[in-house]
Design a protein around this motif. Structure first.
Motif, PDB file in Angstrom:
ATOM      1  N   LYS A 137      17.562 110.958  10.790  1.00  0.00           N
ATOM      2  CA  LYS A 137      16.222 110.920  11.365  1.00  0.00           C
ATOM      3  C   LYS A 137      15.684 112.335  11.504  1.00  0.00           C
ATOM      4  O   LYS A 137      16.372 113.220  12.012  1.00  0.00           O
ATOM      5  N   ARG A 138      14.460 112.550  11.057  1.00  0.00           N
ATOM      6  CA  ARG A 138      13.836 113.860  11.205  1.00  0.00           C
ATOM      7  C   ARG A 138      13.345 114.038  12.634  1.00  0.00           C
ATOM      8  O   ARG A 138      12.597 113.203  13.156  1.00  0.00           O
ATOM      9  N   LEU A 139      13.764 115.142  13.274  1.00  0.00           N
ATOM     10  CA  LEU A 139      13.319 115.461  14.621  1.00  0.00           C
ATOM     11  C   LEU A 139      12.198 116.501  14.619  1.00  0.00           C
ATOM     12  O   LEU A 139      11.469 116.611  15.597  1.00  0.00           O
ATOM     13  N   THR A 140      12.092 117.272  13.558  1.00  0.00           N
ATOM     14  CA  THR A 140      11.045 118.282  13.427  1.00  0.00           C
ATOM     15  C   THR A 140       9.737 117.632  13.000  1.00  0.00           C
ATOM     16  O   THR A 140       9.719 116.867  12.033  1.00  0.00           O
ATOM     17  N   PRO A 141       8.637 117.900  13.677  1.00  0.00           N
ATOM     18  CA  PRO A 141       7.359 117.314  13.237  1.00  0.00           C
ATOM     19  C   PRO A 141       7.044 117.700  11.798  1.00  0.00           C
ATOM     20  O   PRO A 141       7.360 118.810  11.352  1.00  0.00           O
ATOM     21  N   LEU A 142       6.436 116.790  11.062  1.00  0.00           N
ATOM     22  CA  LEU A 142       6.032 117.093   9.697  1.00  0.00           C
ATOM     23  C   LEU A 142       5.090 118.291   9.687  1.00  0.00           C
ATOM     24  O   LEU A 142       4.172 118.377  10.499  1.00  0.00           O
ATOM     25  N   GLY A 143       5.330 119.207   8.793  1.00  0.00           N
ATOM     26  CA  GLY A 143       4.532 120.420   8.725  1.00  0.00           C
ATOM     27  C   GLY A 143       5.116 121.583   9.482  1.00  0.00           C
ATOM     28  O   GLY A 143       4.663 122.718   9.323  1.00  0.00           O
ATOM     29  N   ASP A 144       6.122 121.332  10.340  1.00  0.00           N
ATOM     30  CA  ASP A 144       6.780 122.390  11.091  1.00  0.00           C
ATOM     31  C   ASP A 144       8.071 122.810  10.390  1.00  0.00           C
ATOM     32  O   ASP A 144       8.586 122.105   9.516  1.00  0.00           O
ATOM     33  N   SER A 177      24.621 116.771  27.935  1.00  0.00           N
ATOM     34  CA  SER A 177      24.457 115.313  27.980  1.00  0.00           C
ATOM     35  C   SER A 177      24.093 114.724  26.636  1.00  0.00           C
ATOM     36  O   SER A 177      24.159 113.509  26.444  1.00  0.00           O
ATOM     37  N   GLY A 178      23.677 115.575  25.704  1.00  0.00           N
ATOM     38  CA  GLY A 178      23.195 115.086  24.420  1.00  0.00           C
ATOM     39  C   GLY A 178      21.762 114.613  24.461  1.00  0.00           C
ATOM     40  O   GLY A 178      21.248 114.125  23.450  1.00  0.00           O
ATOM     41  N   GLU A 179      21.092 114.772  25.604  1.00  0.00           N
ATOM     42  CA  GLU A 179      19.730 114.265  25.743  1.00  0.00           C
ATOM     43  C   GLU A 179      18.663 115.279  25.357  1.00  0.00           C
ATOM     44  O   GLU A 179      17.522 114.905  25.061  1.00  0.00           O
ATOM     45  N   LEU A 180      19.010 116.573  25.347  1.00  0.00           N
ATOM     46  CA  LEU A 180      18.022 117.613  25.080  1.00  0.00           C
ATOM     47  C   LEU A 180      18.444 118.444  23.872  1.00  0.00           C
ATOM     48  O   LEU A 180      19.629 118.716  23.670  1.00  0.00           O
ATOM     49  N   VAL A 181      17.461 118.865  23.115  1.00  0.00           N
ATOM     50  CA  VAL A 181      17.691 119.681  21.922  1.00  0.00           C
ATOM     51  C   VAL A 181      16.832 120.935  22.028  1.00  0.00           C
ATOM     52  O   VAL A 181      15.690 120.881  22.490  1.00  0.00           O
ATOM     53  N   VAL A 206      11.939 126.250  21.337  1.00  0.00           N
ATOM     54  CA  VAL A 206      11.353 125.090  22.001  1.00  0.00           C
ATOM     55  C   VAL A 206      12.464 124.102  22.353  1.00  0.00           C
ATOM     56  O   VAL A 206      13.517 124.092  21.718  1.00  0.00           O
ATOM     57  N   VAL A 207      12.220 123.298  23.378  1.00  0.00           N
ATOM     58  CA  VAL A 207      13.147 122.234  23.770  1.00  0.00           C
ATOM     59  C   VAL A 207      12.404 120.908  23.758  1.00  0.00           C
ATOM     60  O   VAL A 207      11.178 120.852  23.942  1.00  0.00           O
ATOM     61  N   PHE A 208      13.161 119.837  23.512  1.00  0.00           N
ATOM     62  CA  PHE A 208      12.579 118.502  23.524  1.00  0.00           C
ATOM     63  C   PHE A 208      13.689 117.486  23.777  1.00  0.00           C
ATOM     64  O   PHE A 208      14.882 117.789  23.644  1.00  0.00           O
ATOM     65  N   GLN A 209      13.279 116.300  24.180  1.00  0.00           N
ATOM     66  CA  GLN A 209      14.228 115.207  24.353  1.00  0.00           C
ATOM     67  C   GLN A 209      14.594 114.640  22.987  1.00  0.00           C
ATOM     68  O   GLN A 209      13.722 114.435  22.140  1.00  0.00           O
ATOM     69  N   ALA A 210      15.874 114.394  22.782  1.00  0.00           N
ATOM     70  CA  ALA A 210      16.304 113.833  21.506  1.00  0.00           C
ATOM     71  C   ALA A 210      15.641 112.490  21.235  1.00  0.00           C
ATOM     72  O   ALA A 210      15.390 112.132  20.084  1.00  0.00           O
ATOM     73  N   SER A 211      15.318 111.760  22.304  1.00  0.00           N
ATOM     74  CA  SER A 211      14.685 110.451  22.152  1.00  0.00           C
ATOM     75  C   SER A 211      13.180 110.541  21.952  1.00  0.00           C
ATOM     76  O   SER A 211      12.546 109.547  21.588  1.00  0.00           O
ATOM     77  N   ASP A 212      12.594 111.717  22.178  1.00  0.00           N
ATOM     78  CA  ASP A 212      11.144 111.889  22.054  1.00  0.00           C
ATOM     79  C   ASP A 212      10.859 113.284  21.495  1.00  0.00           C
ATOM     80  O   ASP A 212      10.321 114.150  22.182  1.00  0.00           O
ATOM     81  N   PRO A 213      11.221 113.542  20.223  1.00  0.00           N
ATOM     82  CA  PRO A 213      11.148 114.904  19.677  1.00  0.00           C
ATOM     83  C   PRO A 213       9.740 115.440  19.496  1.00  0.00           C
ATOM     84  O   PRO A 213       9.567 116.633  19.269  1.00  0.00           O
ATOM     85  N   ALA A 214       8.736 114.571  19.599  1.00  0.00           N
ATOM     86  CA  ALA A 214       7.366 115.039  19.398  1.00  0.00           C
ATOM     87  C   ALA A 214       6.863 115.871  20.573  1.00  0.00           C
ATOM     88  O   ALA A 214       5.963 116.703  20.409  1.00  0.00           O
ATOM     89  N   LYS A 215       7.410 115.680  21.759  1.00  0.00           N
ATOM     90  CA  LYS A 215       6.986 116.425  22.941  1.00  0.00           C
ATOM     91  C   LYS A 215       7.864 117.663  23.090  1.00  0.00           C
ATOM     92  O   LYS A 215       8.973 117.601  23.614  1.00  0.00           O
ATOM     93  N   ARG A 216       7.352 118.786  22.611  1.00  0.00           N
ATOM     94  CA  ARG A 216       8.110 120.029  22.546  1.00  0.00           C
ATOM     95  C   ARG A 216       7.533 121.047  23.517  1.00  0.00           C
ATOM     96  O   ARG A 216       6.314 121.194  23.632  1.00  0.00           O
ATOM     97  N   VAL A 217       8.425 121.775  24.190  1.00  0.00           N
ATOM     98  CA  VAL A 217       8.010 122.750  25.185  1.00  0.00           C
ATOM     99  C   VAL A 217       8.565 124.115  24.793  1.00  0.00           C
ATOM    100  O   VAL A 217       9.778 124.271  24.578  1.00  0.00           O
ATOM    101  N   ALA A 218       7.701 125.107  24.680  1.00  0.00           N
ATOM    102  CA  ALA A 218       8.117 126.466  24.356  1.00  0.00           C
ATOM    103  C   ALA A 218       8.707 127.134  25.591  1.00  0.00           C
ATOM    104  O   ALA A 218       8.146 127.043  26.685  1.00  0.00           O
ATOM    105  N   ILE A 219       9.824 127.831  25.424  1.00  0.00           N
ATOM    106  CA  ILE A 219      10.497 128.399  26.590  1.00  0.00           C
ATOM    107  C   ILE A 219      10.836 129.883  26.437  1.00  0.00           C
ATOM    108  O   ILE A 219      11.238 130.513  27.422  1.00  0.00           O
ATOM    109  N   SER A 220      10.694 130.461  25.242  1.00  0.00           N
ATOM    110  CA  SER A 220      11.196 131.823  25.047  1.00  0.00           C
ATOM    111  C   SER A 220      10.129 132.895  25.246  1.00  0.00           C
ATOM    112  O   SER A 220      10.410 134.082  25.051  1.00  0.00           O
ATOM    113  N   GLY A 221       8.932 132.510  25.566  1.00  0.00           N
ATOM    114  CA  GLY A 221       7.910 133.495  25.864  1.00  0.00           C
ATOM    115  C   GLY A 221       7.339 134.186  24.650  1.00  0.00           C
ATOM    116  O   GLY A 221       6.968 135.352  24.714  1.00  0.00           O
TER     117      GLY A 221
END
Length: 719
Positions: free
Chosen positions: A195-202, A212-216, A238-253
């Motif tokens: 399964k592709r976790l990276t959004p198309l075009g990224d 826990s295996g829940e976050l990537v 960026v981090v995201f939930q493995a179950s919802d990879p479309a919601k990505r949060v930037a964390i490295s500034g």
């Protein structure tokens, strides 16, 4: 091989004179079998598209033949994955079996035994994920991946799911985008499509998974184009939930790479700081929220480089980092105490004179892993094959990696001429095309480029002198003659008697990269005799020193270099920056007739990408209808700081049609620089007489594996 080019906005391309280079299975296989049944990988996907609209034509008339090429430094890696206990005696354990190149490991554990490791390996002819257990006598087990993909990286197994990066799908919106994306698959469902976790075009790199295996976490370009960076990638973590990879949060500034999780709430990553040092940063996530609790905090001090961090999934006060320190030649893995800010050496105590790469920790932090050169006398493969089979991305094309550079075939296709190391030699060698024997013709190292005369079985045209020099440096084109029928009388590895005839004048400046015409009468080469580097043609037998004809082929205040003559004799292909002579980096692909007419640029990347092309090492297909070259069109596939030195770890091989630059197809995909290719058609009757080719089983003909490779030359402590 591409260190950098010779030092040509889009301008009018002319066909008459206007006014006015690149460094680059375990069973024996017959060469006929190799040529007919190579590993086959078809890069195909419902979400993939070719750069040009010529995919259908490409499928109807695919390129065919055998391609021999080189990869910078890769032949001597000999990597295996090792680990040591943390806090105990430095008893090193080897997890991998000494076959091929094995790297980027991660412990596979939900408990704390630390005996299973997932890792990337090139044993199948491509880079694929495998799993091994420390005391197992069985071969490593393939993990789920894309069988048709040439590249997979940083496999992580957590809670029965494997996560990895792959260059499986070609971007649909043109060149200069990385193909790398992150995927997941269940380990117990090996036949299910990942399964592709990276959004198309990224484009995503370097996946890491929480305890826990829940976050990537990944480092990502997002949807932006690759900007040409390759020392430190301009990526964001960026981090995201493995179950919802479309919601990505930037964390490295704004910038960061190589993320590593500690538990489910802390991420470490690296980046270059304003003071110039690679350093590790820490960011904590807010409780019950997928968002940073505050800005990233630098944790490793200035004064040394610290990168590719690893943390224990179960948390703890230690992280592991690779370091480069002033006055020390080797990269080592150290532990860093987050509470005291102190480093504790690890690998320097075990193997002080070896490089160690990309650490990883067990869940409890009680075991520390990494990869390194396995050693010259270690069990496993101890020979670099003269020729190594590589998986092909195109049906009908056979791919062989040569332990040398600038290979060219003899007229009978039974011999290959090639260069050795440009610094330590030998300069010119002859190899049987079954890889079984190799001889030295010229021992001195200052020899580069080879072109076998089509008319004379015992003549190779080459250039002699310093590489990567200006137009006035003394580099000469030379004709090297020897008796090919006497080769069998010289022992393997021995020196073949030869005669060298210099064809260019010593006062004529930098003359290099000669290519013979298909009738063997002429040589096209690059010369700096006018104060700029353009192409010339001269008599292949007498040269200008013997009174032979010589004439200028191209003109302009630019760099025209690395010419190649089409097998039908109609065209000469070359690399040039004549579209923008002020830019020493942008090189396009050009064609000209041998009489100097019809000069034109082949629009490989299209008009929008013309100024960004970096294309060189061009040659023709045997039928003269296709061009083969190395280029930056696929961006980067991974973080180069985690590798030994690669001059440009984005140099992959591509083909396109001579006619219009269409039908573009990528042939290699990895983090290395691939280049100096040659392309031939080997007829069945010729192949049948060549003999047997043993590849990769440790008994193949080749040279001793010594682990001679460099740290990235740009990773300096002179700050």
């Amino acid at each position: 091989m591409s260190k950098h080019h010779d030092t040509c906005q889009w301008t009018r391309v002319v066909s008459k004179p206007p006014r006015g280079e690149s460094a680059f299975r375990r069973k024996a296989l017959s060469l006929p079998a190799l040529l007919k049944s190579p590993p086959r990988l078809l890069l195909a996907s419902s979400q993939s598209a070719q750069y040009s609209p010529a995919s259908q034509a490409m499928a109807e008339l695919p390129p065919r033949g055998t391609i021999v090429f080189t990869t910078v430094g890769r032949c001597d890696y000999g990597f295996d994955v090792f680990s040591v206990p943390v806090g105990g005696p430095p008893a090193e354990a080897r997890h991998t079996d000494g076959f091929s190149v094995n790297f980027n490991g991660q412990f596979v554990e939900d408990g704390d035994d630390g005996d299973a490791v997932a890792f990337a390996s090139e044993r199948s002819g491509a880079i694929c994920p495998f799993l091994t257990r420390l005391d197992s006598q069985d071969p490593p087990k393939p993990l789920p991946h894309f069988p048709e993909s040439l590249f997979h990286d940083r496999p992580v197994v957590r809670k029965g799911v494997i996560y990895f990066a792959s260059a499986h799908e070609e971007p649909s919106d043109g060149p200069f985008r990385s193909w790398s994306a992150v995927y997941s698959a269940r380990v117990d469902e090996p036949k299910a499509a990942p399964k592709r976790l990276t959004p198309l075009g990224d484009a995503d790199f370097s996946p890491a998974v929480s305890a826990s295996g829940e976050l990537v976490a990944v480092s990502t370009y997002g949807s932006g184009h690759w900007k040409g960076d390759f020392h430190e990638l301009e990526t964001e973590v960026v981090v995201f939930q493995a179950s919802d990879p479309a919601k990505r949060v930037a964390i490295s500034g704004g910038r960061g790479g190589w993320p590593a999780w500690s538990g489910d709430s802390t991420v470490f990553f690296h980046r270059v700081t304003e003071d110039g040092w690679w350093s590790v940063f820490q960011v904590d996530l807010a409780p019950d929220a997928l968002a940073p609790a505050g800005p990233p905090r630098r944790v490793t001090p200035p004064g040394l480089h610290a990168f590719t961090p690893a943390a224990a999934a179960g948390g703890g006060r230690w992280i592991a980092v690779a370091t480069r320190r002033r006055g020390r030649e080797f990269r080592h893995v150290e532990l860093f105490d987050l509470e005291t800010g102190e480093f504790q050496p690890v690998t320097e105590l075990v193997n002080p004179n070896l490089h160690h790469y990309n650490p990883f920790l067990s869940r409890s932090g009680h075991r520390l892993g990494y990869h390194r050169f396995r050693g010259e006398s270690a069990p496993g493969v101890s020979v670099i094959p003269n020729l190594e089979r590589v998986a092909s991305a195109v049906s009908g094309l056979r791919m062989l990696r040569v332990h040398g550079s600038f290979p060219s075939f003899s007229p009978g296709r039974d011999l290959i001429a090639m260069n050795g190391d440009f610094q330590s030699g030998p300069g010119l060698m002859i190899l049987r095309s079954d890889g079984s024997r190799r001889w030295t013709v010229l021992e001195e190292s200052s020899v580069f480029y080879t072109s076998w005369s089509a008319a004379e079985r015992g003549v190779v045209i080459t250039s002699m002198g310093p590489i990567f020099q200006g137009p006035r440096a003394t580099v000469q084109v030379a004709r090297v003659s020897f008796d090919p029928d006497a080769l069998d009388q010289v022992p393997d590895g021995g020196v073949v008697p030869s005669e060298v005839t210099v064809l260019t004048s010593a006062e004529a400046g930098n003359n290099a990269f000669p290519a013979c015409s298909p009738d063997g009468k002429w040589v096209v080469f690059r010369s700096g005799r006018s104060g700029r580097k353009n192409l010339y043609i001269m008599d292949a037998v007498n040269g200008e020193t013997g009174g032979g004809e010589i004439r200028q082929l191209t003109y302009g205040d630019c760099v025209d270099t690395m010419p190649s003559w089409s097998p039908d004799g109609e065209l000469i292909a070359f690399s040039s920056n004549r579209h923008d002579p002020s830019d020493p980096q942008s090189f396009g692909l050009y064609l000209v007739r041998p009489d100097g007419t019809g000069l034109r640029r082949v629009p490989v990347a299209g008009p929008d990408g013309a100024s960004r092309e970096r294309i060189n090492h061009v040659c023709f297909s045997p039928d003269s209808k296709w061009l083969l070259f190395t280029a930056n069109l696929g961006g980067v596939s991974g973080e180069s700081v985690g590798l030994p030195n690669q001059f440009q770890p984005y140099g992959d091989l591509f083909t396109c049609r001579v006619e219009d630059g269409g039908g573009l197809r990528r042939l290699t995909s990895n983090c290395y620089e691939n280049g100096t290719p040659t392309w031939v058609e080997v007829e069945e009757d010729v192949a049948a007489g060549i003999g047997w080719l043993s590849l990769g089983d440790g008994t193949a003909a080749g040279q001793k594996l010594r682990g001679h490779f460099d740290e990235p030359l740009w990773l300096t402590c002179d700050i």
